[in-house]
Design a protein around this motif. Structure first.
Motif, mmCIF file in Angstrom:
data_model
loop_
_atom_site.group_PDB
_atom_site.id
_atom_site.type_symbol
_atom_site.label_atom_id
_atom_site.label_comp_id
_atom_site.label_asym_id
_atom_site.label_seq_id
_atom_site.Cartn_x
_atom_site.Cartn_y
_atom_site.Cartn_z
ATOM 1 N N THR A 111 0.858 -1.185 0.000
ATOM 2 C CA THR A 111 0.000 0.000 0.000
ATOM 3 C C THR A 111 0.888 1.226 0.000
ATOM 4 O O THR A 111 1.704 1.408 0.905
ATOM 5 N N VAL A 112 0.765 2.038 -1.031
ATOM 6 C CA VAL A 112 1.519 3.285 -1.142
ATOM 7 C C VAL A 112 0.532 4.450 -1.010
ATOM 8 O O VAL A 112 -0.496 4.470 -1.690
ATOM 9 N N GLN A 113 0.840 5.394 -0.132
ATOM 10 C CA GLN A 113 0.000 6.572 0.054
ATOM 11 C C GLN A 113 0.863 7.828 -0.015
ATOM 12 O O GLN A 113 1.922 7.898 0.622
ATOM 13 N N LEU A 114 0.402 8.803 -0.786
ATOM 14 C CA LEU A 114 1.099 10.084 -0.921
ATOM 15 C C LEU A 114 0.128 11.203 -0.571
ATOM 16 O O LEU A 114 -0.931 11.330 -1.188
ATOM 17 N N ASN A 121 4.196 22.922 1.620
ATOM 18 C CA ASN A 121 5.281 22.435 0.763
ATOM 19 C C ASN A 121 5.927 21.165 1.332
ATOM 20 O O ASN A 121 7.149 21.022 1.360
ATOM 21 N N ARG A 122 5.059 20.238 1.767
ATOM 22 C CA ARG A 122 5.541 18.959 2.298
ATOM 23 C C ARG A 122 4.775 17.815 1.653
ATOM 24 O O ARG A 122 3.592 17.928 1.335
ATOM 25 N N LEU A 123 5.479 16.708 1.480
ATOM 26 C CA LEU A 123 4.887 15.483 0.975
ATOM 27 C C LEU A 123 5.070 14.392 2.021
ATOM 28 O O LEU A 123 6.198 14.092 2.425
ATOM 29 N N GLU A 124 3.958 13.824 2.471
ATOM 30 C CA GLU A 124 4.008 12.699 3.403
ATOM 31 C C GLU A 124 3.813 11.419 2.594
ATOM 32 O O GLU A 124 2.768 11.222 1.972
ATOM 33 N N ALA A 125 4.831 10.562 2.569
ATOM 34 C CA ALA A 125 4.821 9.367 1.736
ATOM 35 C C ALA A 125 4.918 8.117 2.603
ATOM 36 O O ALA A 125 5.747 8.047 3.518
ATOM 37 N N ARG A 126 4.075 7.139 2.298
ATOM 38 C CA ARG A 126 4.103 5.870 3.023
ATOM 39 C C ARG A 126 4.131 4.711 2.040
ATOM 40 O O ARG A 126 3.400 4.700 1.052
ATOM 41 N N ALA A 130 6.959 1.845 5.924
ATOM 42 C CA ALA A 130 7.980 2.884 5.729
ATOM 43 C C ALA A 130 7.316 4.237 5.538
ATOM 44 O O ALA A 130 6.271 4.352 4.891
ATOM 45 N N HIS A 131 7.943 5.284 6.105
ATOM 46 C CA HIS A 131 7.384 6.630 6.023
ATOM 47 C C HIS A 131 8.487 7.637 5.763
ATOM 48 O O HIS A 131 9.606 7.505 6.265
ATOM 49 N N ALA A 132 8.170 8.639 4.939
ATOM 50 C CA ALA A 132 9.131 9.709 4.676
ATOM 51 C C ALA A 132 8.375 11.022 4.557
ATOM 52 O O ALA A 132 7.292 11.080 3.972
ATOM 53 N N THR A 169 8.494 6.152 -1.382
ATOM 54 C CA THR A 169 8.967 7.167 -0.424
ATOM 55 C C THR A 169 10.072 8.033 -1.026
ATOM 56 O O THR A 169 10.937 8.533 -0.314
ATOM 57 N N GLU A 170 10.029 8.224 -2.349
ATOM 58 C CA GLU A 170 11.049 9.024 -3.019
ATOM 59 C C GLU A 170 10.423 9.957 -4.053
ATOM 60 O O GLU A 170 9.307 9.730 -4.513
#
Length: 241
Positions: A111-114, A121-126, A130-132, A169-170
């Motif tokens: 499961t990828v969530q953006l 000006n932030r991107l929360e990526a999972r 894994a989280h970034a 996450t990139e």
């Protein structure tokens, strides 16, 4: 069935709140649609993909892609891929707000969530656990909205050489090349198409799209190659607008 379809599919749902003014909203760069594709793996039919693009409010869109294996492929490997994104369009700029991809096969669940926060000006990526938290700059897109952006740029006649793509996450850069026009035999008849290739610098995997000008640059064929060998191909079968 583990298919890399981040480059292959366009489709759409975001309804913004009442604070969005009608005057500030832009229409979709292409008409809403529902397209059905036959999916081939190494030249063998393995399933179907359905892509949709919808307007969900003034200046907002939803894209969705669903891939399902056929009966033969299910005997070999069970799996499915669902992608969707919600976004907005302001001053002809496509800005995704939330993207999600769910992939489930016999070997992998992902499961990828953006979450795009343009105000901060932030991107929360999972990506599963894994989280970034990444800096978000103008022009960054998700895998589905990238297709919509290329369609819009082709209609305007201003295709960029490179696009920034957020996935997992990139944030990665993809090179885009216009490889000229050709005529395809499709289930919709003969179609003139602009062939566009997409690749990451230094990588041998290349994805090619055939965008049909007469269909508002809808992609009618998508093929992915690695080291010169075709891994995946999608051919349009039906289109509703």
């Amino acid at each position: 069935m583990t298919l890399s379809l981040r480059t292959a599919v366009l489709v759409a749902s975001l309804l913004l709140g009442c604070s969005v003014a009608q005057a500030d909203a832009d229409p979709l760069p292409v008409s809403p649609f529902r397209a059905r594709f036959e999916v081939y793996g190494s030249g063998i039919p393995i399933g179907e993909a359905v892509m949709t693009l919808a307007a969900t409010g003034p200046g907002t869109y939803q894209m969705r892609s669903e891939v399902r294996p056929n009966a033969l492929a299910t005997l070999l490997v069970s799996g499915q891929i669902d992608e969707q994104v919600r976004g907005e369009i302001r001053a002809e700029v496509i800005r995704p707000t939330h993207y999600e991809r769910r992939m489930e096969t016999s070997k992998k669940k992902q499961t990828v969530q953006l979450q795009f926060d343009w105000a901060a000006n932030r991107l929360e990526a999972r990506d599963n656990e894994a989280h970034a938290s990444l800096p978000l700059t103008p022009g960054v897109l998700d895998p589905l909205s990238l297709n919509l952006r290329v369609m819009a740029d082709l209609r305007r006649g201003h295709l960029a050489d490179q696009y920034s793509l957020a996935d997992e996450t990139e944030i990665k850069s993809y090179q885009i090349n216009n490889e000229g026009e050709e005529t395809l035999d499709t289930s919709l008849g003969k179609l003139r198409a602009v062939r566009i290739s997409q690749s990451k610098p230094g990588k041998t995997r290349i994805t090619r799209f055939w965008f049909a000008p007469d269909l508002q640059y809808l992609p009618v064929r998508i093929a992915q190659h690695k080291d010169g060998k075709e891994l995946l191909r999608m051919e349009i079968r039906a289109l509703d607008r």
